[in-house]
Design a protein around this motif. Structure first.
Motif, mmCIF file in Angstrom:
data_model
loop_
_atom_site.group_PDB
_atom_site.id
_atom_site.type_symbol
_atom_site.label_atom_id
_atom_site.label_comp_id
_atom_site.label_asym_id
_atom_site.label_seq_id
_atom_site.Cartn_x
_atom_site.Cartn_y
_atom_site.Cartn_z
ATOM 1 N N GLY A 13 59.711 41.797 72.967
ATOM 2 C CA GLY A 13 59.512 43.229 73.181
ATOM 3 C C GLY A 13 60.768 44.011 72.876
ATOM 4 N N THR A 14 61.406 44.495 73.946
ATOM 5 C CA THR A 14 62.557 45.388 73.752
ATOM 6 C C THR A 14 63.667 44.757 72.905
ATOM 7 O OG1 THR A 14 63.321 44.640 75.899
ATOM 8 C CG2 THR A 14 62.301 46.816 75.826
ATOM 9 N N LYS A 239 71.509 59.321 79.762
ATOM 10 C CA LYS A 239 71.467 59.473 81.219
ATOM 11 C C LYS A 239 72.832 59.191 81.839
ATOM 12 C CE LYS A 239 66.577 58.317 81.872
ATOM 13 N NZ LYS A 239 65.966 59.396 82.652
ATOM 14 N N ARG A 273 68.082 48.954 62.949
ATOM 15 C CA ARG A 273 67.431 50.247 63.142
ATOM 16 C C ARG A 273 66.708 50.348 64.470
ATOM 17 N NH1 ARG A 273 66.316 52.919 57.875
ATOM 18 N NH2 ARG A 273 67.632 51.756 56.458
ATOM 19 N N ARG A 274 66.570 49.249 65.165
ATOM 20 C CA ARG A 274 65.868 49.277 66.443
ATOM 21 C C ARG A 274 66.753 49.745 67.605
ATOM 22 N NH1 ARG A 274 61.348 46.347 67.664
ATOM 23 N NH2 ARG A 274 62.412 45.643 69.531
ATOM 24 N N GLU B 130 56.181 44.646 78.782
ATOM 25 C CA GLU B 130 57.063 45.699 79.307
ATOM 26 C C GLU B 130 56.349 47.031 79.520
ATOM 27 O OE1 GLU B 130 59.477 44.548 76.191
ATOM 28 O OE2 GLU B 130 61.107 43.756 77.411
ATOM 29 N N PHE B 133 54.031 46.879 82.511
ATOM 30 C CA PHE B 133 54.881 46.801 83.701
ATOM 31 C C PHE B 133 55.466 48.171 84.043
ATOM 32 C CE2 PHE B 133 59.482 46.434 84.798
ATOM 33 C CZ PHE B 133 59.298 46.274 86.151
ATOM 34 N N MET B 134 55.987 48.871 83.033
ATOM 35 C CA MET B 134 56.584 50.189 83.267
ATOM 36 C C MET B 134 55.546 51.175 83.821
ATOM 37 S SD MET B 134 59.811 50.484 82.771
ATOM 38 C CE MET B 134 60.237 52.189 82.402
ATOM 39 N N PHE B 137 54.768 50.236 87.348
ATOM 40 C CA PHE B 137 55.909 50.547 88.204
ATOM 41 C C PHE B 137 55.993 52.049 88.490
ATOM 42 C CE2 PHE B 137 60.330 52.133 88.182
ATOM 43 C CZ PHE B 137 60.699 51.706 89.444
ATOM 44 N N GLY B 148 61.283 61.407 83.899
ATOM 45 C CA GLY B 148 62.621 60.919 83.562
ATOM 46 C C GLY B 148 62.634 60.167 82.235
ATOM 47 N N TYR B 149 61.431 59.780 81.745
ATOM 48 C CA TYR B 149 61.367 59.013 80.499
ATOM 49 C C TYR B 149 60.813 59.850 79.342
ATOM 50 C CZ TYR B 149 62.708 54.894 83.092
ATOM 51 O OH TYR B 149 63.422 54.007 83.838
ATOM 52 N N LYS B 151 62.245 61.879 77.371
ATOM 53 C CA LYS B 151 63.081 61.826 76.179
ATOM 54 C C LYS B 151 63.193 60.387 75.647
ATOM 55 C CE LYS B 151 67.396 63.683 74.585
ATOM 56 N NZ LYS B 151 68.766 63.930 75.002
ATOM 57 N N LEU B 152 63.463 59.456 76.567
ATOM 58 C CA LEU B 152 63.715 58.069 76.160
ATOM 59 C C LEU B 152 62.438 57.349 75.726
ATOM 60 C CD1 LEU B 152 65.698 55.754 75.861
ATOM 61 C CD2 LEU B 152 65.494 55.284 78.313
ATOM 62 N N ILE B 155 61.501 57.589 72.074
ATOM 63 C CA ILE B 155 62.510 56.903 71.243
ATOM 64 C C ILE B 155 62.255 55.398 71.269
ATOM 65 C CG2 ILE B 155 64.976 56.374 70.996
ATOM 66 C CD1 ILE B 155 65.613 59.127 72.106
ATOM 67 N N LEU B 156 62.008 54.870 72.478
ATOM 68 C CA LEU B 156 61.746 53.437 72.609
ATOM 69 C C LEU B 156 60.512 53.062 71.789
ATOM 70 C CD1 LEU B 156 62.369 52.845 76.436
ATOM 71 C CD2 LEU B 156 63.862 52.210 74.539
ATOM 72 N N ARG B 159 61.298 53.181 67.972
ATOM 73 C CA ARG B 159 62.154 52.073 67.534
ATOM 74 C C ARG B 159 61.410 50.733 67.630
ATOM 75 N NH1 ARG B 159 65.336 56.032 67.059
ATOM 76 N NH2 ARG B 159 67.555 56.000 67.612
ATOM 77 N N GLY B 160 60.167 50.799 68.092
ATOM 78 C CA GLY B 160 59.397 49.562 68.223
ATOM 79 C C GLY B 160 59.814 48.746 69.435
ATOM 80 N N LYS B 161 60.548 49.374 70.366
ATOM 81 C CA LYS B 161 61.040 48.639 71.543
ATOM 82 C C LYS B 161 59.910 48.374 72.535
ATOM 83 C CE LYS B 161 65.619 48.358 71.141
ATOM 84 N NZ LYS B 161 66.462 47.318 71.664
ATOM 85 N N VAL B 162 58.994 49.322 72.645
ATOM 86 C CA VAL B 162 57.803 49.068 73.465
ATOM 87 C C VAL B 162 56.584 49.242 72.568
ATOM 88 C CG1 VAL B 162 58.727 49.692 75.720
ATOM 89 C CG2 VAL B 162 57.844 51.488 74.255
ATOM 90 N N LYS B 163 55.593 48.434 72.809
ATOM 91 C CA LYS B 163 54.381 48.565 71.999
ATOM 92 C C LYS B 163 53.165 48.693 72.910
ATOM 93 C CE LYS B 163 54.123 43.550 71.313
ATOM 94 N NZ LYS B 163 55.187 42.666 71.243
#
Lengths: 296, 188
Positions: A13-14, A239, A273-274, B130, B133-134, B137, B148-149, B151-152, B155-156, B159-163
């Motif tokens: 994932g992340t 933050k 890029r991630r 993830e 879970f987020m 949570f 609070g998320y 903005k972030l 972006i996540l 960027r492919g950080k969360v799918k």
């Protein structure tokens, strides 16, 4: 050189770029990996809080699977929390009564754990199994002019530290220098990144991440070897800046990403890029250094 | 807290319970404060780590459960590796958390939501997801926390950080293992 490989959840994932860059770099170094089939979560910081036994059983399930294909190989993991959980379980298995209870639980998965597998952290393997000369030989684009702040985090070296000092670790220094980088030593190399406090007690978590980022600021980037540390240091810089009342901005790269850059591996394989905090300044610096050498 | 403690009739069961097999080491705590000085979150705690170990040894379970100290521990293990008596302090905190979870005495709504959401996903899918879970949570701790998320989050995502993965229902991947563990621990 061959290892059984436990990727760990974050690397799906992340921290996918941590997985990809690790695979690319280890392949370049001729290290063979066999991924553990049917692996499950190590329990993270959670299983042991839900129950003491569960905290041993979650890692043990994976260790038992690894024993089935071990053939004398160690179990490689890239995440410091997975590493700590595996080491905790190896320690617990030394008590025959405890091992018996763990196996009573694993029965329902058709598995038996014997306590024979040795967990290894990527940091350990890179610093101690692979010859520094072999790494130097692979360097095609030295990271000249780039100052890197090493960051080990907590659980890479605590409480289990068979390969480094738990207060002032040094594993990354020779490696980064072999890549051609300059090392920025700082006071927070093995301090806590704030872990899940960034979610549950954000003010406290951000102050911990902020302390690390601030200590590393004189460098061009930070090198990390744990996906949890990476999320906190890379994703929360806005933050942190808000909490500290001043801009804190520094690229945070996984160590294998930096190695891959120095090896001249294609950038798309390294997943640069991630990153949430762009790595552009790092790439520009390397690029400029190369042009400068070429021009003179 | 009682004004006068009778040291001859102290209840050692708490120390025995939270430092299993090594409770005598726990009793050897010399109150030096190395733990408090080493803790990166001590400044935010209502009861310092040093003080909490004393409370463990005095059997003051209600006072400990009432404090938020354990929920500020990030498992950095600094207190444990530096303790001059070699007491497994970080492991003891994990046992205190377990006790609080079991008794429904978690003094931090966010922490309770964190552990429960994580445990659910781990049990259900066998591995972390993830995004789910987020969501779990945030919804179970403080739905407004999602702000609070703002903005972030995107972006996540970019960027492919969360799918995005659709949740599944029904039988969980590790149900049997979790049930077996509960059975062995006599919780079922």
């Amino acid at each position: 050189m061959k290892y059984t490989f436990y990727p760990g959840c974050s690397q799906e994932g992340t921290a996918l770029e941590y997985l990809h860059s690790t695979l690319a770099v280890l392949e370049a170094l001729g290290v063979e990996l066999e991924e553990l089939e049917d692996w499950t979560c190590c329990g993270a910081s959670v299983a042991a809080v839900m129950s003491d036994l569960l905290g041993a059983v979650m890692p043990a399930r994976n260790l038992a699977l690894a024993e089935q294909i071990a053939d004398g190989r160690d179990l490689l993991t890239v995440c410091s929390a997975c590493y700590t959980n595996f080491c905790r379980t190896v320690e617990a298995a030394a008590d025959p009564k405890r091992l018996q209870t763990i196996n009573q639980a694993l029965e329902v998965e058709g598995l038996t754990y014997h306590g024979t597998i040795r967990p290894r952290h990527l940091m350990d393997v890179l610093a101690n199994d692979i010859e520094l000369e072999a790494i130097k030989e692979k360097v095609q684009r030295p990271l000249e002019g780039l100052t890197v702040a090493p960051y080990y985090g907590c659980q890479t070296v605590r409480p289990f530290s068979p390969f480094d000092d738990d207060q002032r670790p040094t594993s990354m220094i020779a490696l980064l220098e072999a890549l051609g980088a300059t090392v920025h030593r700082h006071a927070r190399e093995a301090s806590c990144c704030g872990t899940s406090l960034v979610m549950t007690k954000q003010k406290v978590g951000l102050s911990m991440a902020g302390a690390v980022l601030e200590a590393a600021l004189p460098a061009d980037c930070i090198a990390v070897v744990c996906p949890m540390c990476h999320v906190n240091l890379d994703s929360y810089q806005d933050k942190v800046s808000g909490a500290l009342g001043k801009p804190v901005r520094i690229p945070v790269l996984f160590l294998p990403q930096l190695m891959g850059l120095a090896f001249g591996l294609p950038e798309e394989k390294l997943g640069l890029r991630r990153l949430v905090t762009p790595a552009r300044p790092v790439l520009e610096k390397i690029h400029n250094a190369h042009h400068a050498t070429r021009d003179t | 807290m009682a004004d006068v403690l009778d040291l001859t009739t102290l209840d050692r069961s708490l120390a025995q319970q939270v430092t299993p097999g090594r409770w005598e080491e726990m009793l050897s705590c010399i109150q030096c404060g190395t733990c408090s000085a080493s803790c990166p979150a001590a400044h935010a705690m209502d009861v310092s780590p040093r003080r909490m170990w004393r409370m463990v040894n005095l059997g003051l379970v209600d006072e400990i459960m009432h404090s938020k100290t354990m929920w500020l521990c990030s498992l950095c293990y600094q207190c444990q590796v530096r303790c001059p008596r070699g007491i497994p302090l970080t492991e003891t905190i994990t046992r205190l958390k377990e006790m609080a979870m079991e008794r429904g005495l978690v003094r931090s709504r966010a922490s309770a939501a964190f552990y429960r959401s994580f445990a659910y996903v781990m049990r259900h899918y066998g591995r972390m997801r993830e995004m789910e879970f987020m969501m779990r949570f945030i919804l179970s701790s403080n739905p407004l926390g999602a702000l609070g998320y703002i903005k972030l989050g995107p972006i996540l995502f970019l960027r492919g950080k969360v799918k995005l993965e659709l949740p599944t229902f029904g039988k969980g991947r590790l149900d049997r293992l979790f049930e077996r563990v509960a059975e062995l621990e006599g919780r079922k």
